[in-house]
Design a protein around this motif. Sequence first.
Motif, PDB file in Angstrom:
ATOM      1  N   CYS A  78       6.121  16.127   0.338  1.00  0.00           N
ATOM      2  CA  CYS A  78       5.306  14.917   0.246  1.00  0.00           C
ATOM      3  C   CYS A  78       6.247  13.722   0.259  1.00  0.00           C
ATOM      4  O   CYS A  78       6.966  13.487  -0.718  1.00  0.00           O
ATOM      5  CB  CYS A  78       4.472  14.928  -1.021  1.00  0.00           C
ATOM      6  SG  CYS A  78       3.617  13.367  -1.356  1.00  0.00           S
ATOM      7  N   GLN A 122       0.838  -1.182   0.000  1.00  0.00           N
ATOM      8  CA  GLN A 122       0.000   0.000   0.000  1.00  0.00           C
ATOM      9  C   GLN A 122       0.879   1.239   0.000  1.00  0.00           C
ATOM     10  O   GLN A 122       1.766   1.364   0.821  1.00  0.00           O
ATOM     11  CB  GLN A 122      -0.926   0.015   1.223  1.00  0.00           C
ATOM     12  CG  GLN A 122      -1.877   1.178   1.289  1.00  0.00           C
ATOM     13  CD  GLN A 122      -2.937   1.133   0.208  1.00  0.00           C
ATOM     14  OE1 GLN A 122      -3.236   0.066  -0.338  1.00  0.00           O
ATOM     15  NE2 GLN A 122      -3.484   2.271  -0.128  1.00  0.00           N
ATOM     16  N   VAL A 123       0.609   2.139  -0.932  1.00  0.00           N
ATOM     17  CA  VAL A 123       1.387   3.367  -1.035  1.00  0.00           C
ATOM     18  C   VAL A 123       0.896   4.371   0.005  1.00  0.00           C
ATOM     19  O   VAL A 123      -0.307   4.565   0.185  1.00  0.00           O
ATOM     20  CB  VAL A 123       1.253   3.968  -2.445  1.00  0.00           C
ATOM     21  CG1 VAL A 123       1.898   5.338  -2.510  1.00  0.00           C
ATOM     22  CG2 VAL A 123       1.866   3.023  -3.470  1.00  0.00           C
ATOM     23  N   GLN A 124       1.832   5.016   0.657  1.00  0.00           N
ATOM     24  CA  GLN A 124       1.496   6.091   1.596  1.00  0.00           C
ATOM     25  C   GLN A 124       2.171   7.376   1.159  1.00  0.00           C
ATOM     26  O   GLN A 124       3.338   7.367   0.752  1.00  0.00           O
ATOM     27  CB  GLN A 124       1.930   5.732   3.011  1.00  0.00           C
ATOM     28  CG  GLN A 124       1.124   4.600   3.627  1.00  0.00           C
ATOM     29  CD  GLN A 124       1.469   4.370   5.087  1.00  0.00           C
ATOM     30  OE1 GLN A 124       2.603   4.577   5.495  1.00  0.00           O
ATOM     31  NE2 GLN A 124       0.507   3.935   5.855  1.00  0.00           N
ATOM     32  N   LEU A 125       1.412   8.451   1.232  1.00  0.00           N
ATOM     33  CA  LEU A 125       1.928   9.784   0.939  1.00  0.00           C
ATOM     34  C   LEU A 125       1.652  10.655   2.152  1.00  0.00           C
ATOM     35  O   LEU A 125       0.512  10.742   2.604  1.00  0.00           O
ATOM     36  CB  LEU A 125       1.227  10.378  -0.289  1.00  0.00           C
ATOM     37  CG  LEU A 125       1.312   9.573  -1.592  1.00  0.00           C
ATOM     38  CD1 LEU A 125       0.422  10.210  -2.659  1.00  0.00           C
ATOM     39  CD2 LEU A 125       2.746   9.464  -2.077  1.00  0.00           C
ATOM     40  N   VAL A 126       2.686  11.303   2.656  1.00  0.00           N
ATOM     41  CA  VAL A 126       2.536  12.125   3.850  1.00  0.00           C
ATOM     42  C   VAL A 126       3.016  13.537   3.551  1.00  0.00           C
ATOM     43  O   VAL A 126       4.211  13.747   3.272  1.00  0.00           O
ATOM     44  CB  VAL A 126       3.320  11.542   5.039  1.00  0.00           C
ATOM     45  CG1 VAL A 126       3.145  12.427   6.267  1.00  0.00           C
ATOM     46  CG2 VAL A 126       2.868  10.114   5.337  1.00  0.00           C
ATOM     47  N   ALA A 149       6.869   9.888   0.099  1.00  0.00           N
ATOM     48  CA  ALA A 149       6.232   8.672  -0.414  1.00  0.00           C
ATOM     49  C   ALA A 149       6.877   7.444   0.218  1.00  0.00           C
ATOM     50  O   ALA A 149       8.031   7.472   0.640  1.00  0.00           O
ATOM     51  CB  ALA A 149       6.368   8.609  -1.928  1.00  0.00           C
ATOM     52  N   SER A 150       6.107   6.353   0.237  1.00  0.00           N
ATOM     53  CA  SER A 150       6.596   5.127   0.863  1.00  0.00           C
ATOM     54  C   SER A 150       7.450   4.289  -0.082  1.00  0.00           C
ATOM     55  O   SER A 150       7.926   3.227   0.297  1.00  0.00           O
ATOM     56  CB  SER A 150       5.417   4.295   1.377  1.00  0.00           C
ATOM     57  OG  SER A 150       4.501   4.029   0.340  1.00  0.00           O
ATOM     58  N   GLY A 158      -2.443  11.865  -0.429  1.00  0.00           N
ATOM     59  CA  GLY A 158      -2.084  12.130   0.945  1.00  0.00           C
ATOM     60  C   GLY A 158      -3.283  12.682   1.692  1.00  0.00           C
ATOM     61  O   GLY A 158      -4.369  12.861   1.129  1.00  0.00           O
ATOM     62  N   GLN A 159      -3.054  12.976   2.968  1.00  0.00           N
ATOM     63  CA  GLN A 159      -4.153  13.422   3.821  1.00  0.00           C
ATOM     64  C   GLN A 159      -4.417  14.915   3.704  1.00  0.00           C
ATOM     65  O   GLN A 159      -5.450  15.404   4.148  1.00  0.00           O
ATOM     66  CB  GLN A 159      -3.852  13.071   5.290  1.00  0.00           C
ATOM     67  CG  GLN A 159      -2.918  14.032   6.010  1.00  0.00           C
ATOM     68  CD  GLN A 159      -1.471  13.911   5.591  1.00  0.00           C
ATOM     69  OE1 GLN A 159      -1.082  13.014   4.835  1.00  0.00           O
ATOM     70  NE2 GLN A 159      -0.636  14.813   6.091  1.00  0.00           N
ATOM     71  N   TYR A 205      -3.119   7.653  -5.874  1.00  0.00           N
ATOM     72  CA  TYR A 205      -2.891   7.666  -4.440  1.00  0.00           C
ATOM     73  C   TYR A 205      -2.906   9.114  -3.950  1.00  0.00           C
ATOM     74  O   TYR A 205      -2.437  10.015  -4.659  1.00  0.00           O
ATOM     75  CB  TYR A 205      -1.545   7.015  -4.097  1.00  0.00           C
ATOM     76  CG  TYR A 205      -1.421   5.595  -4.596  1.00  0.00           C
ATOM     77  CD1 TYR A 205      -0.732   5.304  -5.773  1.00  0.00           C
ATOM     78  CD2 TYR A 205      -1.991   4.535  -3.888  1.00  0.00           C
ATOM     79  CE1 TYR A 205      -0.617   4.004  -6.233  1.00  0.00           C
ATOM     80  CE2 TYR A 205      -1.879   3.232  -4.345  1.00  0.00           C
ATOM     81  CZ  TYR A 205      -1.200   2.976  -5.524  1.00  0.00           C
ATOM     82  OH  TYR A 205      -1.091   1.689  -5.981  1.00  0.00           O
TER      83      TYR A 205
END
Length: 115
Positions: free
Chosen positions: A22, A1-5, A24-25, A106-107, A104
């Motif tokens: 940003c 699962q890709v995460q963007l923060v 990325a995972s 981010g929040q 994908y």
Amino acid sequence: QVQLVESGGGLVQLGGSLRLSCAASRSIFSFNYMAWYRQAPGKERELVALAHKGGWRNYADSVKGRFTISGDNAKNTVYLQMNSLQPEDTAVYYCNARETPQDYWGQGTQVTVSS
């Protein structure tokens, strides 16, 4: 699962600058492109800046000459440098990564420009 923060948002005065990040995972070059969008209250989400893995960039007319998208693959991070900020730049900014056909997100991070 890709995460963007995302990070780097905040309150800034008219004419000021901010740099959004940003993280990325995984490698940012593993995506077709990475982009920044924004959504102001009562408005639709709009594209701000896009960076294709082939090297070309695209910017919304409203930010051309003021915003710059860039990336650091060693850090798996994409940046949005925002200069000469205006009140109309106030919005939640979202990082986006496209791996066709998957998107994908981010929040989001809030940017508020005070006059």
